[in-house]
Structures are given as structure tokens and as C-alpha cells.
Design an enzyme around this catalytic site. Structure first.
Site, PDB file in Angstrom:
ATOM      1  N   THR A  87       0.896  -1.077  -0.068  1.00 44.45           N
ATOM      2  CA  THR A  87      -0.035  -0.070   0.006  1.00 44.45           C
ATOM      3  C   THR A  87       0.948   1.251  -0.004  1.00 44.45           C
ATOM      4  O   THR A  87       0.559   2.181  -0.768  1.00 44.45           O
ATOM      5  CB  THR A  87      -0.929  -0.131   1.188  1.00 44.45           C
ATOM      6  N   LYS A 119      -4.192  -3.444  15.676  1.00 40.00           N
ATOM      7  CA  LYS A 119      -5.392  -3.109  14.784  1.00 40.00           C
ATOM      8  C   LYS A 119      -5.521  -4.298  13.927  1.00 40.00           C
ATOM      9  O   LYS A 119      -4.543  -5.197  13.539  1.00 40.00           O
ATOM     10  CB  LYS A 119      -5.228  -2.174  13.974  1.00 40.00           C
ATOM     11  N   GLU A 166     -11.874  -3.589  13.972  1.00 34.82           N
ATOM     12  CA  GLU A 166     -11.983  -2.735  12.458  1.00 34.82           C
ATOM     13  C   GLU A 166     -12.962  -3.600  11.458  1.00 34.82           C
ATOM     14  O   GLU A 166     -12.482  -4.246  10.670  1.00 34.82           O
ATOM     15  CB  GLU A 166     -10.885  -2.100  11.891  1.00 34.82           C
ATOM     16  N   LYS A 211     -13.194   0.547  15.385  1.00 41.70           N
ATOM     17  CA  LYS A 211     -12.843   1.375  14.183  1.00 41.70           C
ATOM     18  C   LYS A 211     -13.698   0.996  13.041  1.00 41.70           C
ATOM     19  O   LYS A 211     -13.518   0.217  12.241  1.00 41.70           O
ATOM     20  CB  LYS A 211     -11.337   0.772  13.757  1.00 41.70           C
ATOM     21  N   SER A 260     -11.139   6.847   7.547  1.00 40.59           N
ATOM     22  CA  SER A 260     -11.523   7.728   6.661  1.00 40.59           C
ATOM     23  C   SER A 260     -12.169   7.106   5.155  1.00 40.59           C
ATOM     24  O   SER A 260     -12.783   7.617   4.709  1.00 40.59           O
ATOM     25  CB  SER A 260     -10.424   8.622   6.314  1.00 40.59           C
ATOM     26  N   GLY A 273     -11.130   6.536   2.137  1.00 41.43           N
ATOM     27  CA  GLY A 273     -11.467   7.054   0.947  1.00 41.43           C
ATOM     28  C   GLY A 273     -12.134   8.220   0.554  1.00 41.43           C
ATOM     29  O   GLY A 273     -12.516   8.887  -0.520  1.00 41.43           O
ATOM     30  N   SER A 332      -9.250   7.909  13.413  1.00 37.14           N
ATOM     31  CA  SER A 332      -7.835   7.030  13.222  1.00 37.14           C
ATOM     32  C   SER A 332      -7.841   7.021  11.914  1.00 37.14           C
ATOM     33  O   SER A 332      -7.963   5.943  11.147  1.00 37.14           O
ATOM     34  CB  SER A 332      -8.385   5.489  13.805  1.00 37.14           C
ATOM     35  N   GLY A 384      -6.172   7.461   8.047  1.00 37.15           N
ATOM     36  CA  GLY A 384      -4.802   7.298   7.262  1.00 37.15           C
ATOM     37  C   GLY A 384      -4.681   8.151   6.137  1.00 37.15           C
ATOM     38  O   GLY A 384      -3.959   9.087   6.410  1.00 37.15           O
ATOM     39  N   ARG A 385      -5.393   7.801   5.149  1.00 36.52           N
ATOM     40  CA  ARG A 385      -5.342   8.632   4.100  1.00 36.52           C
ATOM     41  C   ARG A 385      -5.575  10.135   4.483  1.00 36.52           C
ATOM     42  O   ARG A 385      -5.116  11.341   3.667  1.00 36.52           O
ATOM     43  CB  ARG A 385      -6.258   8.301   2.941  1.00 36.52           C
TER      44      ARG A 385
HETATM   45  P1  13P Z   1      -7.868   5.035   5.958  1.00 44.01           P
HETATM   46  O1  13P Z   1      -8.575   6.302   6.889  1.00 44.01           O
HETATM   47  O2  13P Z   1      -7.139   5.531   4.886  1.00 44.01           O
HETATM   48  O3  13P Z   1      -9.173   4.504   5.334  1.00 44.01           O
HETATM   49  O4  13P Z   1      -7.010   4.137   6.809  1.00 44.01           O
HETATM   50  C1  13P Z   1      -7.436   3.865   7.894  1.00 44.01           C
HETATM   51  C2  13P Z   1      -6.833   2.301   8.242  1.00 44.01           C
HETATM   52  O5  13P Z   1      -6.286   2.192   9.132  1.00 44.01           O
HETATM   53  C3  13P Z   1      -7.554   1.394   7.356  1.00 44.01           C
HETATM   54  O6  13P Z   1      -7.364   0.205   8.101  1.00 44.01           O
END
Ligand code: 13P
Length: 341
Positions: free
Chosen positions: A28, A136, A179, A221, A263, A265, A291, A293-294
Site C-alpha cells: 500500500t 489493529k 475494525e 474502528k 476515513s 477514501g 483513526s 490514514g489517508r
Molecule cells: P484510511 O483512513 O485511509 O481508511 O485508513 C485507516 C485504516 O487504518 C484502514 O485500516
């Protein structure tokens, strides 16, 4: 800090703080680096993540914990300091992604099952020694109603795996982030997202109870309730908030340690606006934070673009998104604060 699971969980969702999901797998992160024209090597991945962890003020004010990938939790900064120590020095808690990814579910085309249970007890012991106090595991539920995706088998198998993972984490003194991500990639409407998310969360908590997981020592999550990207529709933050909270009231026990959204996407600002709208219609039985990522990293990634000369600008971009999401976690964000920066 206290080592009780419920105290760690509470610290993860402390007022106005949220998690930085920096646990992209090597595959990724390569995709993300391809976009900014940076070669993905152990050193470039280290330099990039070190840049964020060293954004001291933003980390100390807005970030309660960082989700790391196996490589990163073992890595040292350019000056030899373990990255885990840099994170801890800001007051944030190191965490670790422990699943080994979503694989095709045999017999159910289009469905996936997340793997990583074999040997997990031993890996968790190792990660605890390396400093991780939360973990996680991401289950992936895609939606393609015409094709019968997700199947009940996929929802059930993924919920069962999440429960086994969560029980092993708690045995090791580690808070499990559970999650169950219902993807927003499909062409479905917001009502379909609601129904599939409801089935997923209902099954998840049934399995967590059955596995004797202590809910106070867990963090959920989840996805927000949204229309699929391919539907061409964007729901207003008010609608997302109303449906997301209604869903949680129906399915998520008040006992859990807290909720920290992915998030998934959404654009940076959309993820912030939706979290803000959710908190603005509180009070709720749980803390609700980010929490991301992107939605935390897209801007700093672009500003950094692999150049040491850009580190300060990238840290400023990271600090801005973390600040905006901090306000959203308190329900105090306003769109004009984006322009002010
Ligand atoms: P995103 O916020 O980019 O969806 O990633 C969070 C995450 O940890 C997905 O497992």
C-alpha cells in the site's frame, strides 16, 4: 501510564485526540509513494514516517496513538533513535497492525476473509516487548448487492476472526482495535451501507461477547454510513451524522472504550466535516474520534514528495489536518478554518 486495558483505551480516545493510522503495508505505501514519485525503500518509508512522528506539537496536542506496521515498529530514525521512542516522547501510544491482510474467501467470489490468527499469540508477546499497547485488525466487507456480496458467511467469518484476535490481544495486555470496514467503493446508496453495516456490527458484538472479550478494553474502528463512491452521490454531513449515530445506537454497546473512525477514501475535508457533524449532534454514549490514514496523510505526503528540504512544509500540512480533526473530534470545526490556513 496505567497498563490497564480500559485506561489505555480511554487514553486512545482522550478529548480532542485521535489516532494516526500509519500502518500501510509495504504494498500500500508503494502505491502512495508512486503517486508522489518516490521510490519505496526501507529508508524512504522510514524518512517519511519519521517526518510525521517528529512533528512534535501536532503529535503532542492531537495524536493519542500511532498504528505502525511490522517494519516500522522495529525501525530506527536516521539518528539511531527507535521510532517507537520518538512516538512515546510525544506522549502518543505505539500500536501495531497485526492482521496479514484480506484474502479471497473460498467459495464466495467477491468476499474476503482477513488472515493472521496463526502464531498471533507469540507475535503479540513480541510486539508488547517492542512497546505496542494496542493493535489493529481490519476486516473488509465489500458491497455488490447484485452479486450477493457480502454473504452472511463473510460477515460471520470476519466477525469470528475479529473476536479471536481481540481475545488474544487482551490476554497479551494489548487493546484491540476492532475494525470491520464496510467499503465505500461500491455503487450502493446510503441506505444499503446502513443495512450492511448494521448486519456487520450486530454480528461483531455477538462474537465479541461469545469470545469473552472485555468491551471496556476495546476500541471500535468503523466506517461512517455513506453512499458508495460509484453511486455518484455525496451525502451531507448532517445525513451522514444522523444515520451513523442511529446505526451505532442500535448496534454498539455503550460499554466499549470508544470509537475511532477510518476515513476509507473520503476526501480530507469530507472526513473532517463528517466527524465534526457526528460530534456536533452529541452528547453520545461513546467518544467518537478519528483513526485516519489517508485523510491525515494525503496532504503531508504531497508536500513532502521525498525531499528533505520539504520536511517542514510537510509537517505543517500534517499539523493542519491533525488540528482540523482535533476540532472535529470536539464538534468545534468550521469550514472557514480550512481557508484560514
Ligand atoms: P484510511 O483512513 O485511509 O481508511 O485508513 C485507516 C485504516 O487504518 C484502514 O485500516
Amino acid at each position: 501510564m496505567s497498563e490497564r486495558l480500559e485506561d489505555i483505551a480511554a487514553a486512545m480516545v482522550a478529548d480532542g485526540k485521535g489516532l494516526l493510522a500509519a500502518d500501510e503495508s509495504s504494498g500500500t505505501i508503494k502505491k502512495r509513494f508512486d503517486v508522489i514519485g518516490v521510490e519505496s525503500t526501507a529508508d524512504s518509508r522510514r524518512d517519511y514516517r519519521e517526518m510525521m512522528f517528529r512533528a512534535k506539537e501536532a503529535m503532542a496536542r492531537y495524536i493519542s496513538g500511532v498504528i505502525l506496521y511490522d517494519e516500522t515498529i522495529r525501525q530506527k530514525a536516521a539518528d539511531g533513535t527507535p521510532l517507537v521512542d520518538i512516538i512515546k516522547a510525544t506522549g502518543a501510544i505505539p500500536g501495531i497492525k497485526v492482521d496479514t491482510g484480506a484474502k479471497p474467501l473460498a467459495g464466495f467470489p467477491g468476499d474476503t476473509i482477513t488472515e493472521g490468527l496463526d502464531g498471533l499469540r507469540e507475535r503479540l508477546t513480541d510486539y508488547y516487548k517492542l512497546g505496542a499497547r494496542f493493535a489493529k485488525w481490519r476486516a473488509v466487507i465489500d458491497i455488490d448487492v447484485a452479486k450477493g456480496v457480502p454473504s452472511a458467511t463473510s460477515i460471520g467469518s470476519n466477525a469470528h476472526a475479529l473476536a479471536r484476535y481481540a481475545a488474544l490481544c487482551q490476554e497479551a495486555g494489548i487493546v484491540p482495535i476492532v475494525e470491520p470496514e464496510v467499503l465505500m467503493d461500491g455503487a450502493h446508496d446510503i441506505g444499503t451501507c446502513y443495512e450492511i453495516s448494521k448486519a456487520t456490527l450486530t454480528k461483531l458484538y455477538t462474537e465479541l461477547y461469545a469470545a469473552r472479550v472485555v468491551l471496556e478494553g476495546t476500541i471500535l474502528k468503523p466506517n461512517m454510513v455513506l453512499a458508495g463512491k460509484k453511486s455518484g452521490k455525496t451525502s451531507s454531513p448532517e445525513e451522514v451524522a444522523e444515520k451513523t449515530i442511529r446505526l451505532f445506537r442500535e448496534t454498539v454497546p455503550a460499554a466499549i472504550g470508544g470509537i475511532a473512525f477510518l476515513s476509507g477514501g473520503q476526501s480530507d475535508e469530507e472526513a473532517t466535516a463528517n466527524l465534526n457533524a457526528i460530534n456536533a449532534i452529541g452528547p453520545h454514549p461513546w467518544k467518537l474520534t478519528f483513526s485516519y490514514g489517508r485523510a491525515l496523510q494525503a496532504a503531508p505526503q504531497k508536500a513532502w514528495s521525498g525531499k528533505a528540504a520539504n520536511v517542514a512544509a510537510a509537517q505543517a500540512a500534517f499539523a493542519h489536518r491533525a488540528h482540523m480533526n482535533h476540532l472535529a473530534a470536539l464538534g468545534k470545526w468550521q469550514p472557514d478554518l480550512e481557508q484560514a490556513a
